[in-house]
Design an enzyme around this catalytic site. Structure first.
Site, PDB file in Angstrom:
ATOM      1  N   LYS A 191       1.105  -1.067   0.050  1.00 60.10           N
ATOM      2  CA  LYS A 191       0.295  -0.204   0.123  1.00 60.10           C
ATOM      3  C   LYS A 191       0.182   1.521   0.214  1.00 60.10           C
ATOM      4  CE  LYS A 191      -3.837  -1.183   1.851  1.00 60.10           C
ATOM      5  NZ  LYS A 191      -5.348  -1.691   3.202  1.00 60.10           N
ATOM      6  N   ASP A 193      -9.968   2.981   2.822  1.00 54.37           N
ATOM      7  CA  ASP A 193     -10.332   2.347   4.168  1.00 54.37           C
ATOM      8  C   ASP A 193     -11.264   3.352   5.244  1.00 54.37           C
ATOM      9  OD1 ASP A 193      -9.473   0.324   3.183  1.00 54.37           O
ATOM     10  OD2 ASP A 193      -7.173   0.964   3.814  1.00 54.37           O
TER      11      ASP A 193
END
Ligand code: ATR
Length: 288
Positions: free
Chosen positions: A72, A109
């Site tokens: 990420k 997220d």
């Protein structure tokens, strides 16, 4: 069995190892539900090949990808553009390749975390003041971003490695405080929300060592771990009467913007999807 044509739209999830990912089961369910001519595949790519993979995927016809552990942060650095959430979190979990093959990174997220809480605990809107976050990794950065967006004004981050908590606090000018790991239990006093973002409590890991005595009984307790669905922390909280929110819904909600962008349809989170994903979680256990 669902079949795809030569015109199928392509997307996937890139990770290393990617075998833990439940995203193929999730997107595959939606593709089947909506009868979309498309495929969503796991891409097991070693860190050394991430850059090459991101450059090549649009040339292979991929519309975009999800990014999971450990890529990420590295993917963030490689994206051509990043949305506001990705910039605040320093990581991307969703990439859309535009017509020229440029990688447009976003991070869903934080929004996924809040939508999951809202769904499981509609009174979330009324929560404010202090929130306690355990952990200071990538997941914690997304959760802190979400809590700041929601309007919590005193966000406490406790982490075994103090420097990582201090780094997060530094980015939020007064809204976020790092508290020493040894002081984590006392820090729960007055909190309206407690969130575990560490891997503790996950199947195969020890439970989170955290006594809840100082936590108000009306505080919402959330865990981003969803294997098992009800972690030792959530069971402990439920037993003493706290409302709880499990982490499976975060996985479902964070996936929606990507699906919409790549496959052109707003996916819904239905009871049959939840049942399918619960079975996928159980299936992973049998694989182990
Ligand atoms: P992610 O990006 O998924 O959040 P990560 O960056 O590896 O993953 O972070 C994992 C978190 O779990 C960290 O906060 C880590 O604490 P450290 O920063 O001290 O490593 C926490 N964690 C993992 N194992 C732990 C343990 N045994 N005790 C306390 N914290 C632990």
């Amino acid at each position: 069995m669902r079949t795809i044509s030569g015109k199928a739209r392509l997307a996937g999830v890139i990770g290393w190892p990617v075998t833990h990912s439940l995203s193929p089961a999730l997107h595959g369910f939606w593709l089947g539900q909506y009868g979309i001519d498309g495929a969503y595949v796991p891409l097991n790519v070693a860190p050394a090949y991430l850059k090459e993979a991101l450059a090549l995927l649009p040339k292979l016809g991929f519309h975009g990808i999800n990014v999971t552990v450990p890529h990420k942060e590295a993917a963030y650095a490689l994206c051509d553009t990043k949305d506001i959430h990705a910039r605040r979190i320093g990581a991307v979990n969703t990439i859309l390749f535009d017509d020229t093959g440029r990688a447009c990174g976003s991070n869903t997220d934080a929004a996924g975390f809040l939508e999951n809480l809202r769904e499981q605990y509609p009174a979330l809107a009324g929560l404010s003041g202090r929130a306690a976050v355990v952990g200071a990794g990538g997941a914690a950065r997304a959760v802190v971003c979400a809590l700041a967006d929601h309007g919590f004004t005193d966000i406490i981050v406790v982490n075994r490695t103090a420097d990582r908590a201090t780094d997060i606090a530094a980015a939020y000018e007064g809204k976020v405080r790092a508290v020493a790991w040894d002081a984590r239990e006392a820090a729960l006093e007055g909190a309206a929300l407690l969130v575990n973002t560490t891997s503790l409590g996950m199947r195969g890991h020890p439970p989170l060592p955290l006594a809840l005595d100082a936590l108000p009984r009306e505080a919402l307790v959330a865990d981003i771990v969803y294997t098992p669905r009800f972690t030792p922390l959530l069971s402990q909280a439920k037993t003493r009467g706290n409302p709880v929110a499990d982490g499976l819904g975060m996985l479902l909600h964070q996936a929606r913007p990507g699906f919409r962008a790549w496959f052109g349809r707003e996916p819904e989170i239905s009871e049959s999807l939840r049942a399918h994903m619960q079975a996928a979680v159980e299936g992973k256990r049998e694989d182990e």
